[in-house]
Write a protein that holds these residues in place. Structure first.
Motif, PDB file in Angstrom:
ATOM      1  N   ASN A  55       0.879  -1.039  -0.079  1.00  0.00           N
ATOM      2  CA  ASN A  55       0.003   0.090   0.026  1.00  0.00           C
ATOM      3  C   ASN A  55       0.802   1.347  -0.017  1.00  0.00           C
ATOM      4  O   ASN A  55       0.495   2.230  -0.600  1.00  0.00           O
ATOM      5  N   GLY A  60      -0.804   7.275  -6.641  1.00  0.00           N
ATOM      6  CA  GLY A  60      -2.189   7.763  -6.705  1.00  0.00           C
ATOM      7  C   GLY A  60      -3.285   7.014  -6.104  1.00  0.00           C
ATOM      8  O   GLY A  60      -2.955   6.546  -4.900  1.00  0.00           O
ATOM      9  N   HIS A  61      -4.492   7.194  -6.056  1.00  0.00           N
ATOM     10  CA  HIS A  61      -5.497   6.665  -5.388  1.00  0.00           C
ATOM     11  C   HIS A  61      -5.319   6.794  -3.987  1.00  0.00           C
ATOM     12  O   HIS A  61      -5.347   6.088  -2.843  1.00  0.00           O
ATOM     13  N   GLU A  62      -5.106   8.307  -3.632  1.00  0.00           N
ATOM     14  CA  GLU A  62      -4.733   8.478  -2.252  1.00  0.00           C
ATOM     15  C   GLU A  62      -5.871   8.228  -1.247  1.00  0.00           C
ATOM     16  O   GLU A  62      -5.566   7.794  -0.011  1.00  0.00           O
ATOM     17  N   GLN A  63      -7.130   8.384  -1.445  1.00  0.00           N
ATOM     18  CA  GLN A  63      -8.183   8.013  -0.475  1.00  0.00           C
ATOM     19  C   GLN A  63      -8.306   6.701  -0.197  1.00  0.00           C
ATOM     20  O   GLN A  63      -8.578   6.297   0.821  1.00  0.00           O
ATOM     21  N   GLU A  64      -8.189   5.824  -1.350  1.00  0.00           N
ATOM     22  CA  GLU A  64      -8.235   4.357  -1.259  1.00  0.00           C
ATOM     23  C   GLU A  64      -7.076   4.037  -0.182  1.00  0.00           C
ATOM     24  O   GLU A  64      -6.947   3.145   0.612  1.00  0.00           O
ATOM     25  N   LYS A  65      -5.834   4.601  -0.681  1.00  0.00           N
ATOM     26  CA  LYS A  65      -4.625   4.112  -0.077  1.00  0.00           C
ATOM     27  C   LYS A  65      -4.923   4.645   1.734  1.00  0.00           C
ATOM     28  O   LYS A  65      -4.400   3.736   2.593  1.00  0.00           O
ATOM     29  N   SER A 115     -17.598   4.387   3.414  1.00  0.00           N
ATOM     30  CA  SER A 115     -17.991   3.913   2.256  1.00  0.00           C
ATOM     31  C   SER A 115     -19.162   2.845   2.461  1.00  0.00           C
ATOM     32  O   SER A 115     -19.956   3.030   1.316  1.00  0.00           O
TER      33      SER A 115
END
Length: 128
Positions: A55, A60-65, A115
């Motif tokens: 992780n 990218g994908h900062e919110q998901e990370k 979520s």
């Protein structure tokens, strides 16, 4: 006082032996469960550590990370609590009191449901 007959004496000894055997069996079962929990907890910790490491390297994908990181840390905390449980049973756990910010903790708990709320079309807001 009445004296016990040989039969009653033998019966009493047999009952004591059975109780002792049952006590030993329960202790052995308890030790087995404790070892099992410790072993499986260590098995959970290894892949979780790998997930947390991967992780960190994702671009990218900062919110998901952040979501992965937060939930991974929570899982690691739960795993550590299971390991602490075996320490409690063996008498090797030291008490570590922590004073923390309840507002940030409740914020963290609320974010865990964002979520799910979004999926169900629910607007979830936390006000301090």
């Amino acid at each position: 006082a009445r004296q016990l007959s040989d039969f009653e004496l033998e019966k009493s000894k047999l009952l004591q032996a059975q109780e002792h055997a049952e006590s030993d069996r329960l202790k052995e079962l308890d030790q087995f469960k404790s070892k099992f929990y410790t072993n499986i907890t260590h098995e959970f910790r290894t892949p979780l550590t790998v997930i947390m490491g991967i992780n960190e390297n994702i671009k990218g994908h900062e919110q998901e990370k952040k979501l992965i990181q937060r939930n991974s840390k929570k899982l690691l905390q739960l795993i550590n609590q299971l390991l602490d449980l075996s320490k409690v049973e063996s008498g090797n756990l030291k008490l570590n009191l922590v004073q923390g910010n309840i507002v940030s903790y409740i914020q963290y708990l609320t974010e865990s449901f964002y979520s799910m709320a979004t999926e169900k079309g629910i607007r979830l807001t936390f006000y301090t």
